[in-house]
Scaffold this motif. Sequence first.
Motif, short mmCIF file in Angstrom:
data_model
loop_
_atom_site.label_atom_id
_atom_site.label_comp_id
_atom_site.label_asym_id
_atom_site.label_seq_id
_atom_site.Cartn_x
_atom_site.Cartn_y
_atom_site.Cartn_z
N GLY A 187 53.08 -30.35 12.15
CA GLY A 187 52.42 -31.49 12.76
C GLY A 187 51.28 -32.02 11.92
N MET A 188 50.58 -33.01 12.49
CA MET A 188 49.36 -33.52 11.85
C MET A 188 48.23 -33.46 12.88
SD MET A 188 50.38 -37.53 11.54
CE MET A 188 50.56 -38.60 12.98
N ILE A 189 47.01 -33.63 12.40
CA ILE A 189 45.84 -33.39 13.25
C ILE A 189 45.77 -34.38 14.41
CG2 ILE A 189 43.32 -33.41 13.28
CD1 ILE A 189 43.44 -32.30 10.40
N ALA A 190 45.98 -35.66 14.13
CA ALA A 190 45.92 -36.70 15.17
C ALA A 190 46.67 -37.92 14.68
CB ALA A 190 44.46 -37.05 15.49
N GLN A 191 46.88 -38.88 15.60
CA GLN A 191 47.61 -40.09 15.23
C GLN A 191 46.97 -40.81 14.05
OE1 GLN A 191 50.46 -40.13 16.45
NE2 GLN A 191 50.64 -41.36 18.28
N ASP A 192 45.63 -40.78 14.00
CA ASP A 192 44.92 -41.48 12.93
C ASP A 192 44.31 -40.52 11.91
OD1 ASP A 192 43.10 -40.42 14.69
OD2 ASP A 192 41.76 -42.15 14.69
N VAL A 193 44.70 -39.25 11.97
CA VAL A 193 44.20 -38.26 11.01
C VAL A 193 45.40 -37.51 10.42
CG1 VAL A 193 42.65 -36.33 10.58
CG2 VAL A 193 42.12 -37.98 12.41
N PRO A 194 46.00 -38.05 9.35
CA PRO A 194 47.15 -37.37 8.76
C PRO A 194 46.71 -36.07 8.08
CG PRO A 194 46.44 -39.18 7.36
CD PRO A 194 45.64 -39.28 8.62
N SER A 195 47.62 -35.13 8.04
CA SER A 195 47.33 -33.84 7.39
C SER A 195 48.63 -33.29 6.80
CB SER A 195 46.74 -32.85 8.39
OG SER A 195 47.59 -32.68 9.51
N ILE A 196 48.46 -32.42 5.82
CA ILE A 196 49.58 -31.75 5.20
C ILE A 196 49.40 -30.26 5.41
CG2 ILE A 196 50.85 -31.32 3.06
CD1 ILE A 196 49.74 -33.99 2.01
N LYS A 386 49.63 -39.09 -1.67
CA LYS A 386 49.67 -40.52 -1.98
C LYS A 386 50.53 -41.29 -0.98
CE LYS A 386 50.28 -41.66 -6.39
NZ LYS A 386 49.08 -42.47 -6.73
N ALA A 387 51.62 -40.66 -0.52
CA ALA A 387 52.49 -41.32 0.47
C ALA A 387 51.74 -41.54 1.77
CB ALA A 387 53.74 -40.47 0.70
N TYR A 388 51.02 -40.52 2.24
CA TYR A 388 50.23 -40.68 3.47
C TYR A 388 49.13 -41.71 3.29
CZ TYR A 388 52.16 -36.57 5.95
OH TYR A 388 52.97 -35.68 6.61
N GLN A 389 48.51 -41.72 2.12
CA GLN A 389 47.45 -42.71 1.88
C GLN A 389 47.98 -44.13 2.02
OE1 GLN A 389 45.00 -41.96 -1.70
NE2 GLN A 389 45.74 -39.86 -1.60
N PRO A 396 45.18 -37.52 3.50
CA PRO A 396 45.47 -36.46 4.47
C PRO A 396 44.63 -35.21 4.22
CG PRO A 396 47.20 -36.57 2.82
CD PRO A 396 46.29 -37.73 2.55
N ILE A 397 44.36 -34.47 5.28
CA ILE A 397 43.58 -33.25 5.21
C ILE A 397 44.52 -32.06 5.05
CG2 ILE A 397 42.03 -31.71 6.51
CD1 ILE A 397 40.96 -34.23 7.92
N PRO A 398 44.28 -31.17 4.08
CA PRO A 398 45.10 -29.95 4.00
C PRO A 398 44.77 -29.04 5.18
CG PRO A 398 43.32 -29.89 2.39
CD PRO A 398 43.28 -31.25 3.01
N GLN A 399 45.79 -28.51 5.82
CA GLN A 399 45.58 -27.73 7.05
C GLN A 399 46.53 -26.54 7.10
OE1 GLN A 399 46.94 -29.50 10.75
NE2 GLN A 399 45.09 -28.82 11.81
N ARG A 400 46.01 -25.39 7.46
CA ARG A 400 46.86 -24.22 7.69
C ARG A 400 47.33 -24.22 9.13
NH1 ARG A 400 45.41 -18.82 4.31
NH2 ARG A 400 44.77 -19.80 2.35
#
Length: 462
Positions: A187-196, A386-389, A396-400
């Motif tokens: 998943g990602m953190i939020a609708q407006d906060v992409p994460s990898i 770059k794709a998320y940007q 995007p924020i890197p997330q474990r």
Amino acid sequence: MNNIQSYIKENKDRFINELIELLKIPSISADSAYKNDVLKTAEAIKVGLGKAGCDMVEICKTDGYPIVYGEKIIDKSLPTVLVYGHYDVQPPDPLDLWDSAPFEPVIKKTALHPEGAIFARGACDDKGQMYMHVKAMEFMTSTNQLPCNVKFMIEGEEEVGSSNLAIFVKNNREKLKNDVILISDTGMIAQDVPSITTGLRGLSYVEVEVTGPNRDLHSGLYGGAVANPINILTKMIASLHDENNHITIPGFYNKVEELSKEERAEMAKAPFSLDAYKKALDISDVYGETGYSTNERNSIRPTLDVNGIWGGYTGEGAKTVIASKACAKISMRLVPHQDWEEITQLFKMHFENIAPKGVTIKVKPHHGGQGYVTPINSIGYQAASKAYQDTFGKTPIPQRSGGSIPIVSLFEQELKSKTILMGFGLDSDAIHSPNEHFGVFNYLKGIETIPLFYKYFTELSK
């Protein structure tokens, strides 16, 4: 990429309807009663990949459910992306907690999904996210914008441990050869906060059985004189955590990596509201290992949880018995460096050692897998970023992640390539729970973002 947004707009209804038809099939791999439905889903995926532009698609038999393999090789000198996903789903139980039938998909607007969300089992995990890749492939081939080679490997046993996938991968290294593996099952953190997702926890899943007398006994005639398996099992389970919610199995933490203060500080920068978290779950407070934040507890720390427990009489009314047996299913989420087979053995030895006299113990391992960490300085990560940007307008924020995809570490071991985890779901999408759903915005945003990963990965590989 040219015209991707207009292509999605023109085909939006079709994209949604195709996913809805896929979600109607109850592909429950854990229940043999649904065998034909699982096989039917594999056939549907094969058809979908063919229509999306794969030159070759086949259903590969295994000792369990089949793997759907497809490919389009445009130039062997170009990079190859291997897409992994799964078409099987979790059982929908408990059915009475669903607001709509789990295999009769409906679209409803919610506070988090004002454009609507598709409610159905498998909507987010993983049919919706897997099908984003099929539709992204369709866009690239139909507009002649596929910049590199692509292979698909879609399996039907992820929810039951992927044991046959491991065999398939080991036997087909050349067939599956690639430069990067792409997965959307996070998943990602939020609708407006992409994460990898840059880290996954490993998993050890066991079933335990405590047996006392050779039959159920009258609790009045035998109570207090014979070991009660349910009483004993609950005491044993309770002893697996101390007063600080630290797991008490000897050796359990020997290989657990302690992250630096600096890395923990970076993790803490991710937007998180504890009040909103508690409100969403309708709980008065959070709970867990002392000394760690909520986000650390569910990502960088190992856990032990009871997933099911049973024994004795659970029907309507009263039946005064001492059960002959009591059982539980237990999962342990592991962090990188913890070996799941070693942890399973440590659990087994400890659980047998703490059993009192008067009962016998059985520990049955089910399945497991290693944790995984992917570097953020790789070409694959940079391409995803770059794709998320481009599509979200922010880095995007890197997330474990606290979840487990055991086959990711297997891929690196056998195929010698890194995995990029581009998830588009939200924590609130109720995967594995009643009322699972996937936002229409998220689904279409995934279709928009994935082709850009191909573009940038190909450019960065030159």
